[in-house]
Design a protein around this motif. Structure first.
Motif, PDB file in Angstrom:
ATOM      1  N   GLY A 247       3.147   6.631   2.402  1.00 42.13           N
ATOM      2  CA  GLY A 247       3.840   7.455   1.411  1.00 42.13           C
ATOM      3  C   GLY A 247       4.111   6.703   0.122  1.00 42.13           C
ATOM      4  N   ALA A 248       5.014   7.246  -0.673  1.00 43.50           N
ATOM      5  CA  ALA A 248       5.323   6.677  -1.984  1.00 43.50           C
ATOM      6  C   ALA A 248       6.089   5.359  -1.888  1.00 43.50           C
ATOM      7  CB  ALA A 248       6.127   7.686  -2.804  1.00 43.50           C
ATOM      8  N   LEU A 249       6.836   5.172  -0.805  1.00 48.23           N
ATOM      9  CA  LEU A 249       7.605   3.939  -0.642  1.00 48.23           C
ATOM     10  C   LEU A 249       7.053   3.138   0.534  1.00 48.23           C
ATOM     11  CD1 LEU A 249      11.182   5.440  -1.028  1.00 48.23           C
ATOM     12  CD2 LEU A 249       9.856   4.201  -2.754  1.00 48.23           C
ATOM     13  N   PRO A 250       6.855   1.829   0.360  1.00 50.40           N
ATOM     14  CA  PRO A 250       6.376   1.008   1.480  1.00 50.40           C
ATOM     15  C   PRO A 250       7.421   0.954   2.593  1.00 50.40           C
ATOM     16  CG  PRO A 250       6.435  -0.251  -0.580  1.00 50.40           C
ATOM     17  CD  PRO A 250       7.034   1.091  -0.855  1.00 50.40           C
ATOM     18  N   ARG A 251       6.965   1.018   3.838  1.00 45.42           N
ATOM     19  CA  ARG A 251       7.857   0.952   4.995  1.00 45.42           C
ATOM     20  C   ARG A 251       7.346  -0.163   5.897  1.00 45.42           C
ATOM     21  NH1 ARG A 251       7.886   7.103   6.703  1.00 45.42           N
ATOM     22  NH2 ARG A 251       9.288   6.399   8.325  1.00 45.42           N
ATOM     23  N   GLU A 252       7.800  -1.380   5.630  1.00 45.69           N
ATOM     24  CA  GLU A 252       7.261  -2.569   6.286  1.00 45.69           C
ATOM     25  C   GLU A 252       7.392  -2.540   7.797  1.00 45.69           C
ATOM     26  OE1 GLU A 252       8.233  -6.381   4.625  1.00 45.69           O
ATOM     27  OE2 GLU A 252       8.431  -5.471   2.633  1.00 45.69           O
ATOM     28  N   ARG A 253       8.546  -2.142   8.303  1.00 47.09           N
ATOM     29  CA  ARG A 253       8.751  -2.147   9.758  1.00 47.09           C
ATOM     30  C   ARG A 253       7.787  -1.197  10.446  1.00 47.09           C
ATOM     31  NH1 ARG A 253      11.476   0.862  13.059  1.00 47.09           N
ATOM     32  NH2 ARG A 253      12.671   1.974  11.505  1.00 47.09           N
ATOM     33  N   LEU A 254       7.638   0.016   9.890  1.00 47.42           N
ATOM     34  CA  LEU A 254       6.720   0.998  10.458  1.00 47.42           C
ATOM     35  C   LEU A 254       5.280   0.520  10.337  1.00 47.42           C
ATOM     36  CD1 LEU A 254       6.468   3.769  11.757  1.00 47.42           C
ATOM     37  CD2 LEU A 254       6.340   4.752   9.486  1.00 47.42           C
ATOM     38  N   ALA A 255       4.929  -0.065   9.196  1.00 49.28           N
ATOM     39  CA  ALA A 255       3.571  -0.560   8.978  1.00 49.28           C
ATOM     40  C   ALA A 255       3.230  -1.661   9.970  1.00 49.28           C
ATOM     41  CB  ALA A 255       3.406  -1.063   7.551  1.00 49.28           C
TER      42      ALA A 255
ATOM     43  N   VAL B 202       0.850  -1.197   0.000  1.00 51.79           N
ATOM     44  CA  VAL B 202       0.000   0.000   0.000  1.00 51.79           C
ATOM     45  C   VAL B 202       0.879   1.238   0.000  1.00 51.79           C
ATOM     46  CG1 VAL B 202      -1.751   1.300   1.265  1.00 51.79           C
ATOM     47  CG2 VAL B 202      -1.862  -1.190   1.191  1.00 51.79           C
ATOM     48  N   THR B 203       0.728   2.052  -1.035  1.00 54.49           N
ATOM     49  CA  THR B 203       1.470   3.304  -1.133  1.00 54.49           C
ATOM     50  C   THR B 203       0.510   4.424  -1.483  1.00 54.49           C
ATOM     51  OG1 THR B 203       1.956   2.940  -3.459  1.00 54.49           O
ATOM     52  CG2 THR B 203       3.595   2.153  -1.880  1.00 54.49           C
ATOM     53  N   GLU B 204       0.902   5.635  -1.127  1.00 53.71           N
ATOM     54  CA  GLU B 204       0.151   6.846  -1.447  1.00 53.71           C
ATOM     55  C   GLU B 204      -1.333   6.703  -1.142  1.00 53.71           C
ATOM     56  OE1 GLU B 204       1.317   7.586  -5.482  1.00 53.71           O
ATOM     57  OE2 GLU B 204       3.155   8.549  -4.828  1.00 53.71           O
ATOM     58  N   ALA B 205      -1.632   6.423   0.129  1.00 52.21           N
ATOM     59  CA  ALA B 205      -3.014   6.219   0.566  1.00 52.21           C
ATOM     60  C   ALA B 205      -3.176   6.702   1.997  1.00 52.21           C
ATOM     61  CB  ALA B 205      -3.373   4.744   0.472  1.00 52.21           C
ATOM     62  N   VAL B 206      -4.432   6.870   2.395  1.00 51.41           N
ATOM     63  CA  VAL B 206      -4.762   7.163   3.781  1.00 51.41           C
ATOM     64  C   VAL B 206      -5.302   5.872   4.383  1.00 51.41           C
ATOM     65  CG1 VAL B 206      -6.220   8.499   5.349  1.00 51.41           C
ATOM     66  CG2 VAL B 206      -5.262   9.582   3.302  1.00 51.41           C
ATOM     67  N   LEU B 207      -4.760   5.470   5.518  1.00 53.98           N
ATOM     68  CA  LEU B 207      -5.153   4.239   6.195  1.00 53.98           C
ATOM     69  C   LEU B 207      -5.978   4.595   7.425  1.00 53.98           C
ATOM     70  CD1 LEU B 207      -1.633   2.612   6.079  1.00 53.98           C
ATOM     71  CD2 LEU B 207      -3.514   2.268   4.464  1.00 53.98           C
ATOM     72  N   ILE B 208      -7.152   4.009   7.518  1.00 53.53           N
ATOM     73  CA  ILE B 208      -8.045   4.267   8.648  1.00 53.53           C
ATOM     74  C   ILE B 208      -8.249   2.952   9.381  1.00 53.53           C
ATOM     75  CG2 ILE B 208     -10.277   5.192   9.361  1.00 53.53           C
ATOM     76  CD1 ILE B 208     -10.424   6.411   6.453  1.00 53.53           C
ATOM     77  N   ALA B 209      -7.734   2.866  10.592  1.00 55.20           N
ATOM     78  CA  ALA B 209      -7.943   1.684  11.422  1.00 55.20           C
ATOM     79  C   ALA B 209      -9.304   1.858  12.094  1.00 55.20           C
ATOM     80  CB  ALA B 209      -6.842   1.566  12.462  1.00 55.20           C
ATOM     81  N   VAL B 210     -10.158   0.841  11.966  1.00 55.13           N
ATOM     82  CA  VAL B 210     -11.553   0.959  12.387  1.00 55.13           C
ATOM     83  C   VAL B 210     -11.921  -0.176  13.331  1.00 55.13           C
ATOM     84  CG1 VAL B 210     -13.942   0.907  11.544  1.00 55.13           C
ATOM     85  CG2 VAL B 210     -12.188   2.110  10.238  1.00 55.13           C
TER      86      VAL B 210
END
Length: 140
Positions: free
Chosen positions: A94-102, A69-77
């Protein structure tokens, strides 16, 4: 002597709509277009404090994979027992996936009761994603 003030009805209606929009809480609004579709579409929408509507794809949190998932808004529900949805947290990818942060963010929202991930992909740039996040962070 009467103390009355007469205003035009159109002005009163305009002012009333503005007041309702300012007081409105962030809420999920199911899309009517998905009601008559035989194949279940996993789409919904959120209405922000500004009154702006954001269409989202809905994913079960257990199945959500943020690695692509890149360039999106994530809403935890968190989906309540009566079917209503509550925003747990909102973040931007953001534009680059950041697996550890995700993965650490996913663990944190799970611990706060999130059961679904709603993904808004229509914000064009970082500034728009930041505006969406600010608009949806009403009750967090």
């Amino acid at each position: 002597m009467q103390n009355t003030h007469i205003i035009d009805g159109r002005v009163a209606m305009r002012d009333g709509r503005g007041e309702r929009a300012r007081r409105a809480a962030v809420r999920e609004e199911r899309l009517r277009v998905t009601a008559g579709v035989s194949v279940p579409l996993r789409l919904s929408a959120w209405r922000g404090r500004s009154g702006q509507r954001y269409v989202v794809g809905v994913h079960a949190l257990a199945e959500a994979d943020l690695s692509d998932v890149t360039e999106a808004v994530l809403i935890a529900v968190c989906r309540e027992g009566d079917g209503t949805a509550r925003v747990v947290d909102v973040a931007a990818a953001g534009a680059l996936p950041r697996e550890r942060l995700a993965s650490s963010w996913m663990s944190a929202v799970r611990a706060c009761g999130a059961t679904e991930m709603h993904v808004h992909r229509l914000a064009r740039d970082e500034a728009e994603r930041s505006a969406v996040i600010a608009d949806l962070q009403d009750d967090i």
